[in-house]
Design a protein around this motif. Structure first.
Motif, short mmCIF file in Angstrom:
data_model
loop_
_atom_site.label_atom_id
_atom_site.label_comp_id
_atom_site.label_asym_id
_atom_site.label_seq_id
_atom_site.Cartn_x
_atom_site.Cartn_y
_atom_site.Cartn_z
N ARG A 172 -7.39 -13.95 -6.13
CA ARG A 172 -8.70 -13.23 -6.51
C ARG A 172 -8.81 -11.86 -5.68
N PHE A 173 -9.37 -10.79 -6.42
CA PHE A 173 -9.67 -9.52 -5.75
C PHE A 173 -10.77 -8.56 -6.61
N ALA A 206 7.37 -3.52 0.15
CA ALA A 206 6.69 -4.45 0.57
C ALA A 206 5.72 -3.60 1.30
N LYS A 207 6.14 -2.63 2.23
CA LYS A 207 5.01 -1.80 3.09
C LYS A 207 4.07 -0.82 2.17
N TYR A 208 4.69 -0.38 1.15
CA TYR A 208 4.29 0.56 0.08
C TYR A 208 3.14 -0.08 -0.67
N CYS A 209 3.61 -1.31 -1.14
CA CYS A 209 2.66 -2.13 -2.11
C CYS A 209 1.47 -2.67 -1.19
N GLU A 210 1.75 -3.20 -0.01
CA GLU A 210 0.78 -3.55 0.83
C GLU A 210 -0.11 -2.39 1.37
N TYR A 211 0.27 -1.23 1.41
CA TYR A 211 -0.51 -0.02 1.64
C TYR A 211 -1.66 -0.07 0.61
N CYS A 255 -7.04 -0.26 -2.07
CA CYS A 255 -7.86 -0.49 -3.17
C CYS A 255 -8.26 -1.70 -3.54
N MET A 256 -7.90 -2.68 -2.80
CA MET A 256 -8.32 -4.12 -3.13
C MET A 256 -9.10 -4.79 -2.16
N LYS A 257 -9.97 -5.55 -2.50
CA LYS A 257 -10.65 -6.38 -1.56
C LYS A 257 -10.24 -7.85 -1.77
N LEU A 258 -9.24 -8.34 -1.16
CA LEU A 258 -8.54 -9.59 -1.64
C LEU A 258 -9.44 -10.86 -0.90
N ASP A 259 -9.35 -11.97 -1.61
CA ASP A 259 -9.96 -12.90 -1.29
C ASP A 259 -9.48 -13.57 -0.12
N THR A 291 -0.32 -4.97 -11.91
CA THR A 291 -1.65 -5.35 -11.75
C THR A 291 -2.12 -4.25 -10.57
N LEU A 292 -1.16 -4.41 -9.43
CA LEU A 292 -1.42 -3.34 -8.41
C LEU A 292 -1.56 -1.79 -9.00
#
Length: 133
Positions: free
Chosen positions: A15-16, A80-85, A90-94, A111-112
Motif C-alpha cells: 500500500r502507498f 531498478a535504480k531509476y524506478c526506486e528513485y 513520489c510514494m509513501k510506501l507502507d 502504477t509507478l
C-alpha cells in the motif's frame, strides 16, 4: 505533513500514498531526467546526441534510436535504480520493497508512472477528492 486530497494505491503488493508535492519538485523531475539522459549517453551515445540537440527533427530518428529510447527497461540494474528513485520521491510506501522486486520483470511500471503523474501535478485528483490507483 499531509495532503488535502489523498491518492492511494497498491504497488507490488504494498500500500502507498502519493507524497505531497514540494515547491521545488522540478529539481526531482530534473534529477530523474538526468539519470535517464546519462544512461542514454553511456549506452546509446548517437541517440543521446540527437536527444540533446533541439534542432533534430523527428524524421532524423532511426529505428535504432526508437529502440534505444525503451532499452533502459532491459537494463535490470539501471531500471531498478531509476524506478526506486521515482517511488522514493513520489510514494509513501507502507513497507520497504526489496531489491529483488525492483529488478523484477514484473515491476508495475504503470502504477509507478501514475503515482508520478499525480506527484508532479500532470494528473489531477477527481472532484470527490479521493484518488485510488
Amino acid at each position: 505533513m499531509g495532503r488535502i486530497t489523498k491518492v492511494t494505491g497498491e504497488f507490488m503488493g504494498v500500500r502507498f500514498e502519493v507524497k505531497p508535492t514540494p515547491i521545488r519538485f522540478d529539481k526531482i523531475v530534473q534529477d530523474r531526467r538526468d539519470m535517464l539522459m546519462n544512461w542514454y549517453k553511456e549506452n546509446y551515445p548517437k541517440t543521446h546526441k540527437k536527444l540533446i540537440d533541439d534542432k533534430v527533427s523527428n524524421d532524423e530518428y532511426t529505428m535504432q534510436d526508437v529502440e534505444a529510447l525503451n532499452s533502459w527497461r532491459l537494463d535490470e540494474d539501471f531500471r531498478a535504480k531509476y524506478c526506486e528513485y521515482t517511488a522514493t520521491h513520489c510514494m509513501k510506501l507502507d513497507k520497504p520493497i526489496d531489491s529483488k522486486t525492483w529488478k523484477s520483470d514484473e515491476l508495475e511500471l504503470g502504477t509507478l508512472e501514475e503515482a508520478w503523474d499525480f506527484f508532479t501535478n500532470r494528473r489531477q485528483v477527481p472532484t470527490n477528492g479521493v484518488g485510488v490507483l
